[in-house]
Write a protein that holds these residues in place. Structure first.
Motif, PDB file in Angstrom:
ATOM      1  N   MET A   1      23.910  38.114  25.977  1.00 16.78           N
ATOM      2  CA  MET A   1      25.177  37.528  26.419  1.00 16.78           C
ATOM      3  C   MET A   1      26.241  38.571  26.720  1.00 16.78           C
ATOM      4  O   MET A   1      27.249  38.267  27.348  1.00 16.78           O
ATOM      5  N   LYS A   2      26.018  39.805  26.350  1.00 22.75           N
ATOM      6  CA  LYS A   2      26.987  40.870  26.590  1.00 22.75           C
ATOM      7  C   LYS A   2      26.795  41.543  27.943  1.00 22.75           C
ATOM      8  O   LYS A   2      27.711  42.155  28.473  1.00 22.75           O
ATOM      9  N   ILE A   3      25.599  41.422  28.494  1.00 19.81           N
ATOM     10  CA  ILE A   3      25.284  42.066  29.766  1.00 19.81           C
ATOM     11  C   ILE A   3      25.296  41.007  30.867  1.00 19.81           C
ATOM     12  O   ILE A   3      24.550  40.030  30.808  1.00 19.81           O
ATOM     13  N   GLU A   4      26.155  41.217  31.846  1.00 20.73           N
ATOM     14  CA  GLU A   4      26.378  40.225  32.906  1.00 20.73           C
ATOM     15  C   GLU A   4      25.092  39.783  33.595  1.00 20.73           C
ATOM     16  O   GLU A   4      24.846  38.588  33.767  1.00 20.73           O
ATOM     17  N   THR A   5      24.248  40.705  34.000  1.00 18.35           N
ATOM     18  CA  THR A   5      23.030  40.373  34.743  1.00 18.35           C
ATOM     19  C   THR A   5      22.044  39.585  33.899  1.00 18.35           C
ATOM     20  O   THR A   5      21.515  38.572  34.342  1.00 18.35           O
ATOM     21  N   THR A   6      21.816  40.039  32.678  1.00 14.39           N
ATOM     22  CA  THR A   6      20.853  39.319  31.836  1.00 14.39           C
ATOM     23  C   THR A   6      21.385  37.948  31.432  1.00 14.39           C
ATOM     24  O   THR A   6      20.623  36.989  31.353  1.00 14.39           O
ATOM     25  N   ARG A   7      22.688  37.846  31.183  1.00 14.93           N
ATOM     26  CA  ARG A   7      23.279  36.545  30.850  1.00 14.93           C
ATOM     27  C   ARG A   7      23.118  35.576  32.020  1.00 14.93           C
ATOM     28  O   ARG A   7      22.732  34.426  31.842  1.00 14.93           O
ATOM     29  N   TYR A   8      23.380  36.061  33.223  1.00 16.74           N
ATOM     30  CA  TYR A   8      23.279  35.213  34.409  1.00 16.74           C
ATOM     31  C   TYR A   8      21.856  34.669  34.568  1.00 16.74           C
ATOM     32  O   TYR A   8      21.664  33.467  34.749  1.00 16.74           O
ATOM     33  N   PHE A   9      20.860  35.550  34.514  1.00 14.23           N
ATOM     34  CA  PHE A   9      19.483  35.098  34.744  1.00 14.23           C
ATOM     35  C   PHE A   9      18.858  34.400  33.532  1.00 14.23           C
ATOM     36  O   PHE A   9      17.995  33.550  33.692  1.00 14.23           O
ATOM     37  N   THR A  10      19.294  34.742  32.335  1.00 11.34           N
ATOM     38  CA  THR A  10      18.722  34.127  31.143  1.00 11.34           C
ATOM     39  C   THR A  10      19.312  32.746  30.884  1.00 11.34           C
ATOM     40  O   THR A  10      18.617  31.859  30.405  1.00 11.34           O
ATOM     41  N   VAL A  11      20.582  32.549  31.245  1.00 16.37           N
ATOM     42  CA  VAL A  11      21.245  31.295  30.900  1.00 16.37           C
ATOM     43  C   VAL A  11      21.892  30.588  32.099  1.00 16.37           C
ATOM     44  O   VAL A  11      21.558  29.451  32.410  1.00 16.37           O
ATOM     45  N   GLU A  12      22.821  31.247  32.739  1.00 18.17           N
ATOM     46  CA  GLU A  12      23.699  30.582  33.705  1.00 18.17           C
ATOM     47  C   GLU A  12      22.981  30.026  34.930  1.00 18.17           C
ATOM     48  O   GLU A  12      23.202  28.867  35.309  1.00 18.17           O
TER      49      GLU A  12
END
Length: 146
Positions: A78-89
């Motif tokens: 959740m702290k890294i924009e790219t991983t948060r986007y693809f993992t959740v958003e």
């Protein structure tokens, strides 16, 4: 070419099919609703193909989700924009859009009046399309203050 790249390219290319079919379904239903036209077999098939293409894209996306190096399940996700986007958003917003398409298609089948069928498709498919466009744009816009 590895499986991730194959599914990424397939998912990227197939989005145009989904987008085009949704646009066609929206336009033909909008014209049918405004023009008080009958709900034809062509209307039904276009709406159905838009639904099927969205579900196909979802299945491709599910495979891609588990192959992607950007999907991570750890404390820094959740702290890294790219991983948060693809993992959740991304997948949550796309799932909402596909649910809207599915509900709209289902509701349109249950009403008898052609104008109501067209109106339901227009309403649900436009909202779904806006969610899709928003989800895609969210992945390309820098977060304010970063």
């Amino acid at each position: 070419m590895n499986p991730y790249e194959i599914f990424k390219d397939l998912h990227s290319g197939f989005r145009y099919v989904v987008f085009l079919l949704l646009l066609i379904a929206i336009i033909q239903s909008l014209l049918g609703w405004i023009g008080k036209k009958p709900y034809t077999e062509v209307n039904r098939k276009i709406n159905l193909f838009a639904l099927i293409s969205a579900h196909t894209q979802l299945l491709i996306g599910i495979v891609l989700y588990f192959l992607s190096p950007y999907v991570q399940f750890n404390s820094s996700t959740m702290k890294i924009e790219t991983t948060r986007y693809f993992t959740v958003e991304h997948w949550v917003m796309m799932l909402i859009a596909i649910a809207l398409i599915t509900v709209g298609h289902s509701k349109s089948k249950k009403v008898a009046m052609p104008e109501s069928k067209h109106k339901i498709i227009v309403t649900y498919y436009i909202i779904a399309l806006l969610v899709i466009v928003g989800a895609i744009m969210a992945g390309h816009l820098p977060i304010l203050g970063s």
